[in-house]
Design a protein around this motif. Structure first.
Motif, PDB file in Angstrom:
ATOM      1  N   GLY A   1      -3.363  20.883  -2.962  1.00  0.00           N
ATOM      2  CA  GLY A   1      -3.475  21.273  -1.562  1.00  0.00           C
ATOM      3  C   GLY A   1      -4.090  20.202  -0.693  1.00  0.00           C
ATOM      4  N   TYR A   2      -5.276  19.688  -1.092  1.00  0.00           N
ATOM      5  CA  TYR A   2      -5.919  18.734  -0.185  1.00  0.00           C
ATOM      6  C   TYR A   2      -5.319  17.335  -0.264  1.00  0.00           C
ATOM      7  CZ  TYR A   2      -9.320  16.960  -3.755  1.00  0.00           C
ATOM      8  OH  TYR A   2      -9.937  16.388  -4.846  1.00  0.00           O
ATOM      9  N   SER A   3      -4.683  16.981  -1.386  1.00  0.00           N
ATOM     10  CA  SER A   3      -3.986  15.690  -1.421  1.00  0.00           C
ATOM     11  C   SER A   3      -2.716  15.742  -0.567  1.00  0.00           C
ATOM     12  CB  SER A   3      -3.635  15.307  -2.864  1.00  0.00           C
ATOM     13  OG  SER A   3      -2.751  16.241  -3.446  1.00  0.00           O
ATOM     14  N   THR A   4      -2.066  16.910  -0.525  1.00  0.00           N
ATOM     15  CA  THR A   4      -0.868  17.073   0.304  1.00  0.00           C
ATOM     16  C   THR A   4      -1.219  17.164   1.790  1.00  0.00           C
ATOM     17  OG1 THR A   4       0.290  18.170  -1.516  1.00  0.00           O
ATOM     18  CG2 THR A   4       1.173  18.528   0.691  1.00  0.00           C
ATOM     19  N   ALA A   5      -2.412  17.625   2.101  1.00  0.00           N
ATOM     20  CA  ALA A   5      -2.855  17.665   3.496  1.00  0.00           C
ATOM     21  C   ALA A   5      -2.995  16.254   4.071  1.00  0.00           C
ATOM     22  CB  ALA A   5      -4.184  18.404   3.608  1.00  0.00           C
ATOM     23  N   VAL A   6      -3.267  15.277   3.199  1.00  0.00           N
ATOM     24  CA  VAL A   6      -3.530  13.911   3.650  1.00  0.00           C
ATOM     25  C   VAL A   6      -2.401  12.945   3.268  1.00  0.00           C
ATOM     26  CG1 VAL A   6      -5.096  11.934   3.394  1.00  0.00           C
ATOM     27  CG2 VAL A   6      -6.020  14.246   3.574  1.00  0.00           C
ATOM     28  N   GLY A   7      -1.892  13.048   2.040  1.00  0.00           N
ATOM     29  CA  GLY A   7      -0.976  12.057   1.487  1.00  0.00           C
ATOM     30  C   GLY A   7       0.296  11.801   2.279  1.00  0.00           C
ATOM     31  N   PRO A   8       1.111  12.827   2.570  1.00  0.00           N
ATOM     32  CA  PRO A   8       2.376  12.582   3.277  1.00  0.00           C
ATOM     33  C   PRO A   8       2.207  11.891   4.627  1.00  0.00           C
ATOM     34  CG  PRO A   8       2.385  14.766   2.308  1.00  0.00           C
ATOM     35  CD  PRO A   8       1.003  14.224   2.128  1.00  0.00           C
ATOM     36  N   LYS A   9       1.217  12.307   5.420  1.00  0.00           N
ATOM     37  CA  LYS A   9       0.986  11.674   6.720  1.00  0.00           C
ATOM     38  C   LYS A   9       0.572  10.222   6.549  1.00  0.00           C
ATOM     39  CE  LYS A   9       0.197  10.979  11.062  1.00  0.00           C
ATOM     40  NZ  LYS A   9       1.338  10.551  11.902  1.00  0.00           N
ATOM     41  N   LEU A  10      -0.270   9.940   5.548  1.00  0.00           N
ATOM     42  CA  LEU A  10      -0.680   8.560   5.277  1.00  0.00           C
ATOM     43  C   LEU A  10       0.528   7.701   4.917  1.00  0.00           C
ATOM     44  CD1 LEU A  10      -2.800   6.349   4.675  1.00  0.00           C
ATOM     45  CD2 LEU A  10      -3.038   7.341   2.398  1.00  0.00           C
ATOM     46  N   LEU A  11       1.429   8.237   4.091  1.00  0.00           N
ATOM     47  CA  LEU A  11       2.627   7.495   3.689  1.00  0.00           C
ATOM     48  C   LEU A  11       3.553   7.239   4.877  1.00  0.00           C
ATOM     49  CD1 LEU A  11       3.375   9.334   0.320  1.00  0.00           C
ATOM     50  CD2 LEU A  11       2.554   6.993   0.593  1.00  0.00           C
ATOM     51  N   VAL A  12       3.698   8.218   5.756  1.00  0.00           N
ATOM     52  CA  VAL A  12       4.525   8.047   6.962  1.00  0.00           C
ATOM     53  C   VAL A  12       3.946   6.951   7.847  1.00  0.00           C
ATOM     54  CG1 VAL A  12       5.267   9.155   9.115  1.00  0.00           C
ATOM     55  CG2 VAL A  12       5.479  10.377   6.953  1.00  0.00           C
TER      56      VAL A  12
ATOM     57  N   LEU B   1       0.828  -1.210   0.000  1.00  0.00           N
ATOM     58  CA  LEU B   1       0.000   0.000   0.000  1.00  0.00           C
ATOM     59  C   LEU B   1       0.860   1.255   0.000  1.00  0.00           C
ATOM     60  CD1 LEU B   1      -2.872  -0.967   2.486  1.00  0.00           C
ATOM     61  CD2 LEU B   1      -3.046  -0.639   0.015  1.00  0.00           C
ATOM     62  N   PHE B   2       1.977   1.211   0.715  1.00  0.00           N
ATOM     63  CA  PHE B   2       2.895   2.359   0.704  1.00  0.00           C
ATOM     64  C   PHE B   2       3.401   2.621  -0.709  1.00  0.00           C
ATOM     65  CE2 PHE B   2       7.256   3.962   0.709  1.00  0.00           C
ATOM     66  CZ  PHE B   2       7.098   5.149   1.418  1.00  0.00           C
ATOM     67  N   GLY B   3       3.824   1.564  -1.405  1.00  0.00           N
ATOM     68  CA  GLY B   3       4.308   1.721  -2.779  1.00  0.00           C
ATOM     69  C   GLY B   3       3.240   2.252  -3.709  1.00  0.00           C
ATOM     70  N   LEU B   4       2.021   1.717  -3.569  1.00  0.00           N
ATOM     71  CA  LEU B   4       0.906   2.149  -4.422  1.00  0.00           C
ATOM     72  C   LEU B   4       0.574   3.614  -4.205  1.00  0.00           C
ATOM     73  CD1 LEU B   4      -1.485   1.571  -6.348  1.00  0.00           C
ATOM     74  CD2 LEU B   4      -2.795   0.848  -4.322  1.00  0.00           C
ATOM     75  N   PHE B   5       0.405   4.008  -2.934  1.00  0.00           N
ATOM     76  CA  PHE B   5      -0.006   5.387  -2.644  1.00  0.00           C
ATOM     77  C   PHE B   5       1.126   6.390  -2.868  1.00  0.00           C
ATOM     78  CE2 PHE B   5      -3.194   3.211   0.240  1.00  0.00           C
ATOM     79  CZ  PHE B   5      -4.222   3.346  -0.674  1.00  0.00           C
ATOM     80  N   LEU B   6       2.364   5.924  -2.759  1.00  0.00           N
ATOM     81  CA  LEU B   6       3.496   6.804  -3.089  1.00  0.00           C
ATOM     82  C   LEU B   6       3.471   7.151  -4.572  1.00  0.00           C
ATOM     83  CD1 LEU B   6       6.128   8.244  -2.259  1.00  0.00           C
ATOM     84  CD2 LEU B   6       7.347   6.106  -2.767  1.00  0.00           C
ATOM     85  N   ILE B   7       3.217   6.156  -5.412  1.00  0.00           N
ATOM     86  CA  ILE B   7       3.139   6.385  -6.858  1.00  0.00           C
ATOM     87  C   ILE B   7       1.969   7.318  -7.177  1.00  0.00           C
ATOM     88  CG2 ILE B   7       2.659   5.288  -9.088  1.00  0.00           C
ATOM     89  CD1 ILE B   7       4.125   2.789  -7.979  1.00  0.00           C
ATOM     90  N   VAL B   8       0.805   7.038  -6.566  1.00  0.00           N
ATOM     91  CA  VAL B   8      -0.392   7.862  -6.801  1.00  0.00           C
ATOM     92  C   VAL B   8      -0.120   9.313  -6.400  1.00  0.00           C
ATOM     93  CG1 VAL B   8      -2.764   8.289  -6.049  1.00  0.00           C
ATOM     94  CG2 VAL B   8      -2.040   5.971  -6.615  1.00  0.00           C
TER      95      VAL B   8
END
Length: 323
Positions: A75-86, A30-37
């Motif tokens: 903006g809103y993908s960056t509000a969620v994406g990095p924390k989800l990846l961490v 999931l980390f690999g998938l969402f990192l690519i997305v």
């Protein structure tokens, strides 16, 4: 989950996000998938912002709004994406009190803005097709800038109102948020104080935002359809429809996801379904929008080709000088 009980503190200085999955074997894929997305989303939206800013042929109201749509998606993908990846990378689902408040605020600002930017784009298409001779007069640069400024100010006001009401209330000792990011509804369920007022605020403004923005879209496209049906030229009809194709696709995907999340009846599996729908509109939609506008829009495709050609020429000249 042991980490939930371990971090269920009496003094509330952090929250625990449930996350997407508690299965360790799924976290790496999931980390690999969402990192690519997320990376595709960042590159696509940044590219669209830069392209619509520097290309002289894309300096029209439609691309002005498209630039801010890309900025909002980013903006809103960056509000969620990095924390989800961490969370997926290090398996630490804690988020501090202040960062949770910041995430809710930023996400709220951009998701509300998205609704009204899509509405402004629908109105822009209506003016372009139904009043082509007055298009540049009606959709002046000053009006476009004023619309964007007003919708962002409104989004900031509403997001701050919600977050202040939530975070000035008292939380109970239980600090587990049933989501993969800090969202208003899961946070409200953790409040010990009376939540009627904050729930009414959210309900009233959410209904207003959704209904008013969708009404603008529906009225605009109804008038566009009437105008297209009155056209005698097949070429004119096709051109009018093609200019709306990308925007209509984005509208259907975005509002369809919101409808699925908030209007469809809840079932016993609604929690997992809501998580999947939230993933779709927080990460997948911001990735899809630049692709839709790039692949379905001839002017954007031509601008991309010109940019690539110019970059290739510059790189070739640099190489020749070095050699």
């Amino acid at each position: 989950m042991a980490w939930m009980h371990k971090r269920n503190l009496t003094v509330l200085n952090e929250f625990i996000l449930i996350g997407i999955t508690d299965l360790p074997e799924l976290q790496a894929p999931l980390f690999g998938l969402f990192l690519i997305v997320y990376m595709v989303s960042v590159v696509g939206n940044l590219g669209l912002i830069i392209l619509t800013k520097v290309d002289s042929r894309l300096q029209t109201p439609m691309y002005f709004f498209l630039r801010y749509l890309a900025f909002t998606d980013l903006g809103y993908s960056t509000a969620v994406g990095p924390k989800l990846l961490v969370d997926l990378a290090v398996d630490d689902h804690a988020i501090s009190y202040s960062w949770c408040a910041a995430q809710v605020t930023v996400f709220g600002v951009f998701i509300i803005s998205e609704l009204f930017i899509l509405s402004a784009m629908a109105y822009d298409r209506y003016v372009a097709i139904c009043n082509p001779l007055l298009y540049t007069v009606i959709m002046s640069q000053r009006l476009c800038q004023a619309l964007v400024a007003i919708l962002y100010l409104y989004s900031v006001f509403l997001s701050l109102l919600t977050i202040i009401k939530s975070f000035t209330s008292s939380f109970c000792g239980y600090n587990v948020i049933r989501h993969f990011y800090c969202d208003t509804q899961p946070l409200i369920s953790l409040l010990c104080s009376d939540t009627l007022e904050i729930k009414l605020i959210i309900l009233i403004f959410s209904a207003f935002n959704l209904v008013s923005s969708l009404l603008i879209v529906l009225v605009s496209y109804t008038l566009i359809l009437v105008a297209i049906l009155k056209m005698n030229s097949e070429e004119g009809r096709f051109k009018s429809i093609s200019t709306c194709g990308s925007h209509l696709t984005v509208i259907v995907i975005f509002y369809g996801t919101l409808f699925f999340m908030y209007v469809m009846p809840k079932s016993s599996d609604s929690f997992d379904t809501d998580k999947m729908a939230s993933l779709f509109y927080t990460l997948v939609i911001p990735m899809l929008n630049p692709m839709i506008y790039s692949l379905r829009n001839k002017e954007v495709k031509n601008a991309l080709l010109r940019t690539w050609r110019m970059c290739a020429i510059i790189l070739l000249k640099i190489h020749c000088r070095i050699c």
